[in-house]
Enzyme design. Sequence first.
Site, mmCIF file in Angstrom:
data_model
loop_
_atom_site.group_PDB
_atom_site.id
_atom_site.type_symbol
_atom_site.label_atom_id
_atom_site.label_comp_id
_atom_site.label_asym_id
_atom_site.label_seq_id
_atom_site.Cartn_x
_atom_site.Cartn_y
_atom_site.Cartn_z
ATOM 1 C CG ASN A 9 -24.892 25.908 -30.052
ATOM 2 O OD1 ASN A 9 -24.784 26.977 -30.606
ATOM 3 N ND2 ASN A 9 -24.373 24.740 -30.818
ATOM 4 C CD1 TRP A 10 -29.509 30.287 -27.859
ATOM 5 C CD2 TRP A 10 -29.317 32.248 -28.011
ATOM 6 N NE1 TRP A 10 -30.104 30.870 -26.618
ATOM 7 C CE2 TRP A 10 -30.332 32.161 -26.881
ATOM 8 C CE3 TRP A 10 -29.307 33.704 -28.722
ATOM 9 C CZ2 TRP A 10 -30.941 33.248 -26.247
ATOM 10 C CZ3 TRP A 10 -29.747 34.722 -27.874
ATOM 11 C CH2 TRP A 10 -30.607 34.575 -26.698
ATOM 12 C CE LYS A 11 -27.543 23.714 -32.797
ATOM 13 N NZ LYS A 11 -27.897 22.510 -33.547
ATOM 14 C CG HIS A 92 -21.829 22.068 -32.865
ATOM 15 N ND1 HIS A 92 -22.547 21.247 -34.015
ATOM 16 C CD2 HIS A 92 -22.803 21.877 -32.036
ATOM 17 C CE1 HIS A 92 -23.855 21.025 -33.621
ATOM 18 N NE2 HIS A 92 -24.021 21.427 -32.363
ATOM 19 C CD GLU A 94 -25.731 22.415 -36.304
ATOM 20 O OE1 GLU A 94 -25.157 23.422 -35.784
ATOM 21 O OE2 GLU A 94 -26.422 21.538 -35.729
ATOM 22 C CD GLU A 163 -24.340 18.642 -29.360
ATOM 23 O OE1 GLU A 163 -25.376 19.152 -28.833
ATOM 24 O OE2 GLU A 163 -23.824 19.195 -30.149
ATOM 25 N N GLY A 169 -31.379 18.219 -33.929
ATOM 26 C CA GLY A 169 -32.482 18.872 -34.662
ATOM 27 C C GLY A 169 -33.617 17.996 -35.124
ATOM 28 C CB SER A 208 -33.785 15.993 -30.119
ATOM 29 O OG SER A 208 -33.690 16.123 -31.462
ATOM 30 N N GLY A 230 -32.270 23.717 -30.319
ATOM 31 C CA GLY A 230 -33.487 24.541 -30.512
ATOM 32 C C GLY A 230 -34.269 24.838 -29.190
HETATM 33 P P1 13P Z 1 -31.117 20.332 -31.016
HETATM 34 O O1 13P Z 1 -31.166 20.494 -29.393
HETATM 35 O O2 13P Z 1 -31.555 21.674 -31.654
HETATM 36 O O3 13P Z 1 -31.207 18.977 -31.607
HETATM 37 O O4 13P Z 1 -29.481 20.796 -31.219
HETATM 38 C C1 13P Z 1 -28.528 20.297 -30.426
HETATM 39 C C2 13P Z 1 -27.276 20.815 -30.705
HETATM 40 O O5 13P Z 1 -26.569 20.624 -31.731
HETATM 41 C C3 13P Z 1 -26.572 21.697 -29.759
HETATM 42 O O6 13P Z 1 -25.305 21.889 -29.651
#
Ligand code: 13P
Length: 251
Positions: A9-11, A92, A94, A163, A169, A208, A230
């Site tokens: 997931n590149w966000k 998600h 976020e 998650e 993150g 992570s 990430g």
């Molecule tokens: P990280 O791998 O950066 O912790 O992010 C996880 C995530 O939110 C994937 O959707």
Amino acid sequence: MSSPYIVGNWKMNGLRSTLAEARAIDRAAARYPKVELALAPPATLISRMHDVVNAIGIGGQDCHVEDSGAFTGDISAAMLKDAGAQFAIVGHSERRAAYGESDATVRAKAQSALDAGLTVIVCVGETEAQRDAGDAEKVVTSQVAASIPQGEDVAPRVTLAYEPVWAIGTGRVPSVDDVAAMHRAIRATLESAYGAAGKTVRILYGGSVKPDNAAELLGADEVGGALVGGASLTAESFIGIVEAVSPAQED
Ligand code: 13P
């Protein structure tokens, strides 16, 4: 068991120049026939990524509940599909946090993704305060029950992603035992929603995931893959995760 499914997931990251990483991931994918790989770039890159990769899946990071209409700035599942996506991530944390998306909204988005012919990755996860209060399983299983799309035969097109919000993150991850316990609880919830078909829904772990912890986390009971943030932004770290989970097959 189906092959591990590892999704990046590149966000809100990625410009046209970043497509070089997707191409490198796509080229490397041939060495890992036992793993299913996919990337969810920002919507602006879906179509271009679709033009330059062959072996990996492509998805959107969100979709609107409607197919089209007066929703400035939003993107529908039908548009994702038209741009070349095969799946959509919905719910998600976020988006749940920043846009107040409820379980009902997430379910409606998941349904619209299926209606558009996409598969869907439904995300769930507890906050740190909820875990500290001992409520993690209750919170997560109720998110699952209320967020997954409903229907007799939708299960084969649904993936879950657990998650924990506090692990995203941060470099912190739950213990393998905690991951396994949560995934078993999610499995039980999927079976009560979908019956026997709930046994085959893949449950990804996210938060992570890195090359040095991937094998352990993905080795936990009921973990069918990973949703990577990430560490999915470069081919080096993303393929590092894939290699840790299922070493390359040399020909
Ligand atoms: P990280 O791998 O950066 O912790 O992010 C996880 C995530 O939110 C994937 O959707």
